[in-house]
Design a protein around this motif. Structure first.
Motif, mmCIF file in Angstrom:
data_model
loop_
_atom_site.group_PDB
_atom_site.id
_atom_site.type_symbol
_atom_site.label_atom_id
_atom_site.label_comp_id
_atom_site.label_asym_id
_atom_site.label_seq_id
_atom_site.Cartn_x
_atom_site.Cartn_y
_atom_site.Cartn_z
ATOM 1 N N PRO A 208 22.391 19.604 18.677
ATOM 2 C CA PRO A 208 21.746 18.862 19.761
ATOM 3 C C PRO A 208 20.437 19.477 20.271
ATOM 4 C CG PRO A 208 23.398 20.326 20.667
ATOM 5 C CD PRO A 208 23.316 20.623 19.192
ATOM 6 N N VAL A 209 19.755 20.300 19.445
ATOM 7 C CA VAL A 209 18.575 21.019 19.925
ATOM 8 C C VAL A 209 17.395 20.868 18.973
ATOM 9 C CG1 VAL A 209 17.629 23.292 20.540
ATOM 10 C CG2 VAL A 209 20.004 22.750 21.114
ATOM 11 N N ALA A 210 16.226 20.583 19.534
ATOM 12 C CA ALA A 210 14.960 20.686 18.815
ATOM 13 C C ALA A 210 14.328 22.019 19.198
ATOM 14 C CB ALA A 210 14.038 19.535 19.179
ATOM 15 N N PHE A 211 13.904 22.780 18.196
ATOM 16 C CA PHE A 211 13.418 24.152 18.386
ATOM 17 C C PHE A 211 12.004 24.229 17.840
ATOM 18 C CE2 PHE A 211 12.877 28.528 16.922
ATOM 19 C CZ PHE A 211 13.431 29.304 17.935
ATOM 20 N N LEU A 212 11.033 24.512 18.709
ATOM 21 C CA LEU A 212 9.618 24.456 18.363
ATOM 22 C C LEU A 212 8.968 25.824 18.550
ATOM 23 C CD1 LEU A 212 7.150 22.448 17.775
ATOM 24 C CD2 LEU A 212 6.818 22.471 20.255
ATOM 25 N N VAL A 213 8.174 26.243 17.562
ATOM 26 C CA VAL A 213 7.436 27.506 17.634
ATOM 27 C C VAL A 213 5.942 27.180 17.579
ATOM 28 C CG1 VAL A 213 7.049 29.759 16.594
ATOM 29 C CG2 VAL A 213 9.308 28.692 16.433
ATOM 30 N N THR A 214 5.192 27.623 18.580
ATOM 31 C CA THR A 214 3.762 27.351 18.640
ATOM 32 C C THR A 214 2.974 28.651 18.764
ATOM 33 O OG1 THR A 214 3.531 27.242 21.049
ATOM 34 C CG2 THR A 214 4.331 25.259 19.940
ATOM 35 N N GLN A 215 1.672 28.547 18.604
ATOM 36 C CA GLN A 215 0.812 29.692 18.854
ATOM 37 C C GLN A 215 0.823 30.032 20.345
ATOM 38 O OE1 GLN A 215 -2.564 27.706 16.732
ATOM 39 N NE2 GLN A 215 -2.967 29.779 15.983
ATOM 40 N N LYS A 216 0.702 31.297 20.649
ATOM 41 C CA LYS A 216 0.752 31.782 22.021
ATOM 42 C C LYS A 216 -0.324 31.130 22.889
ATOM 43 C CE LYS A 216 2.484 34.881 24.957
ATOM 44 N NZ LYS A 216 3.926 35.062 25.217
ATOM 45 N N GLY A 217 0.125 30.510 23.985
ATOM 46 C CA GLY A 217 -0.794 29.947 24.956
ATOM 47 C C GLY A 217 -1.500 28.686 24.527
ATOM 48 N N LYS A 218 -1.203 28.185 23.309
ATOM 49 C CA LYS A 218 -1.858 26.973 22.821
ATOM 50 C C LYS A 218 -0.878 25.824 22.648
ATOM 51 C CE LYS A 218 -5.528 29.319 20.196
ATOM 52 N NZ LYS A 218 -6.165 29.420 18.859
ATOM 53 N N GLY A 219 0.318 26.017 23.128
ATOM 54 C CA GLY A 219 1.392 25.084 22.833
ATOM 55 C C GLY A 219 1.139 23.655 23.254
ATOM 56 N N THR A 220 1.380 22.743 22.327
ATOM 57 C CA THR A 220 1.486 21.317 22.629
ATOM 58 C C THR A 220 2.929 20.950 22.377
ATOM 59 O OG1 THR A 220 -0.802 20.891 21.960
ATOM 60 C CG2 THR A 220 0.690 19.009 22.023
ATOM 61 N N TYR A 221 3.601 20.374 23.386
ATOM 62 C CA TYR A 221 5.036 20.136 23.301
ATOM 63 C C TYR A 221 5.402 18.994 24.244
ATOM 64 C CZ TYR A 221 4.380 23.256 27.279
ATOM 65 O OH TYR A 221 3.902 23.827 28.424
ATOM 66 N N PRO A 222 6.572 18.368 24.079
ATOM 67 C CA PRO A 222 6.996 17.283 24.977
ATOM 68 C C PRO A 222 7.114 17.772 26.418
ATOM 69 C CG PRO A 222 8.361 17.345 23.010
ATOM 70 C CD PRO A 222 7.536 18.588 22.986
ATOM 71 N N ALA A 223 6.850 16.884 27.343
ATOM 72 C CA ALA A 223 6.841 17.251 28.761
ATOM 73 C C ALA A 223 8.195 17.763 29.229
ATOM 74 C CB ALA A 223 6.408 16.057 29.607
ATOM 75 N N HIS A 224 9.293 17.303 28.595
ATOM 76 C CA HIS A 224 10.621 17.696 29.051
ATOM 77 C C HIS A 224 11.131 18.966 28.352
ATOM 78 C CE1 HIS A 224 11.211 15.326 25.424
ATOM 79 N NE2 HIS A 224 12.449 15.760 25.335
ATOM 80 N N ALA A 225 10.323 19.559 27.475
ATOM 81 C CA ALA A 225 10.741 20.777 26.778
ATOM 82 C C ALA A 225 10.761 21.965 27.729
ATOM 83 C CB ALA A 225 9.797 21.050 25.613
ATOM 84 N N ARG A 226 11.612 22.928 27.424
ATOM 85 C CA ARG A 226 11.679 24.172 28.191
ATOM 86 C C ARG A 226 11.280 25.328 27.287
ATOM 87 N NH1 ARG A 226 14.721 23.923 33.085
ATOM 88 N NH2 ARG A 226 14.829 26.200 33.014
ATOM 89 N N ARG A 227 10.645 26.319 27.871
ATOM 90 C CA ARG A 227 10.260 27.489 27.099
ATOM 91 C C ARG A 227 11.439 28.452 27.002
ATOM 92 N NH1 ARG A 227 5.703 32.052 28.599
ATOM 93 N NH2 ARG A 227 6.037 33.341 26.733
ATOM 94 N N LEU A 228 11.653 28.980 25.809
ATOM 95 C CA LEU A 228 12.677 29.992 25.593
ATOM 96 C C LEU A 228 12.014 31.358 25.537
ATOM 97 C CD1 LEU A 228 15.711 30.609 24.907
ATOM 98 C CD2 LEU A 228 14.996 30.619 22.499
ATOM 99 N N LYS A 229 12.384 32.223 26.468
ATOM 100 C CA LYS A 229 11.903 33.599 26.453
ATOM 101 C C LYS A 229 12.973 34.477 25.814
ATOM 102 C CE LYS A 229 9.248 32.945 30.722
ATOM 103 N NZ LYS A 229 9.059 33.415 32.119
ATOM 104 N N LEU A 230 12.556 35.496 25.104
ATOM 105 C CA LEU A 230 13.505 36.349 24.400
ATOM 106 C C LEU A 230 14.382 37.156 25.348
ATOM 107 C CD1 LEU A 230 11.316 37.574 21.416
ATOM 108 C CD2 LEU A 230 12.885 35.626 21.519
ATOM 109 N N THR A 231 13.995 37.196 26.625
ATOM 110 C CA THR A 231 14.812 37.886 27.637
ATOM 111 C C THR A 231 15.803 36.943 28.313
ATOM 112 O OG1 THR A 231 13.039 37.482 29.243
ATOM 113 C CG2 THR A 231 13.048 39.620 28.119
ATOM 114 N N ASP A 232 15.763 35.655 27.964
ATOM 115 C CA ASP A 232 16.652 34.678 28.596
ATOM 116 C C ASP A 232 18.117 34.983 28.278
ATOM 117 O OD1 ASP A 232 14.557 33.338 29.704
ATOM 118 O OD2 ASP A 232 14.595 31.643 28.322
ATOM 119 N N ARG A 233 18.956 34.773 29.275
ATOM 120 C CA ARG A 233 20.396 34.897 29.080
ATOM 121 C C ARG A 233 21.100 33.546 29.203
ATOM 122 N NH1 ARG A 233 22.066 40.472 32.329
ATOM 123 N NH2 ARG A 233 20.687 41.872 31.145
ATOM 124 N N LYS A 234 20.326 32.521 29.558
ATOM 125 C CA LYS A 234 20.858 31.176 29.698
ATOM 126 C C LYS A 234 19.965 30.174 28.967
ATOM 127 C CE LYS A 234 24.382 31.610 32.713
ATOM 128 N NZ LYS A 234 25.768 31.093 32.487
#
Length: 275
Positions: A208-234
């Motif tokens: 149930p997940v779309a996973f997108l990798v973009t260039q740093k600070g240049k991301g174009t992505y859907p408005a409802h997307a959330r950023r995943l940080k490597l420090t995230d626990r949730k």
């Protein structure tokens, strides 16, 4: 023979190989079969593969896909990267997707009203490492036939998958959103231009997940997307279908000053078919 070759997906030209350069570690040798999506994260069924560009146009329905009995398979990485690197992290994808599936089913099928925002524990590094590894693998075997060179976009991703946790900290951003479809999308490299902003992105989408990798600070992505940080626990996944027409991003209807560039053999759709 000529008629038949025009009726089957060109994907068949990019699947057959025994040995070559691994697309993760770069070493030459025997190549192994990598399931994308990984086994355990989805129900393995008979599938067909096509290039995403082959779904565009009037002949898309008559074109035969390349069939596989046991899920979508790519033979582009060595057994060490497949079993030791990806294998030990795939269990995190499997756990996250199985837990999300239970919560999603309860939301849409249960007798009670449940929240549209789901949250669950995640080991962001293990999850991202496995997903990015499969993105690197999901492509044409032609990439395995020539000695690899260090590419600014891919080198940090390869180093991250191989264990360097900080490798992508200054080069890439990761985003994710709810992906409600049975088909699987993989795109190793797409150049996306949107209103003056040009970025390179890669994608792996399966329920149930779309996973997108973009260039740093240049991301174009859907408005409802959330950023995943490597420090995230949730992981927080919204089930709202308010932006449903963008779930297949970047392969969406384009408006305004937007366009994308791709190599067809690097962008593949897999979909389940009946036995």
């Amino acid at each position: 023979m000529g008629q038949y070759s025009r009726e089957i997906s060109k994907r068949i030209q990019h699947t057959r190989i025994k040995e070559g350069y691994c697309l993760i570690c770069g070493k030459f040798g025997a190549l192994s079969k990598d399931h994308v999506p990984p086994q355990g994260s989805i129900q393995i069924t008979k599938v067909e593969q096509k290039h995403i560009t082959e779904l565009m146009g009037d002949e898309s329905n008559s074109l035969k896909g390349v069939k596989a009995k046991n899920g979508s398979i790519f033979k582009t990485i060595c057994s060490a990267c497949n079993n030791e690197i990806l294998g030990k992290n795939d269990s995190e994808i499997s756990r996250v997707h199985k837990e999300l599936t239970v919560l999603i089913r309860a939301h849409f099928e249960g007798p009670l009203v449940t929240p549209t925002m789901l949250s669950l524990d995640i080991d962001a590094i293990r999850y991202a490492r496995a997903m990015i590894g499969h993105i690197l693998a999901a492509t044409s075997v032609s990439e395995c036939r020539t000695e690899p060179v260090d590419a600014p976009y891919f080198k940090p991703l390869q180093e991250f998958v191989l264990g360097e946790n900080d490798a992508i900290e200054n080069t890439h951003d990761i985003y994710y959103w709810f992906y409600p479809h049975k088909k699987h999308l993989s795109a190793k490299m797409v150049g996306f231009h949107n209103e003056g902003n040009m970025t390179i992105l890669s994608l792996l989408s399966f329920f149930p997940v779309a996973f997108l990798v973009t260039q740093k600070g240049k991301g174009t992505y859907p408005a409802h997307a959330r950023r995943l940080k490597l420090t995230d626990r949730k992981m927080h996944l919204s089930l709202s279908m308010h932006n449903a027409k963008f779930v297949d991003f970047p392969f969406i209807e384009l408006t305004g000053n937007s366009f994308y560039l791709l190599a067809d053999q690097q962008c593949i759709v897999s979909y389940p078919v009946k036995e």
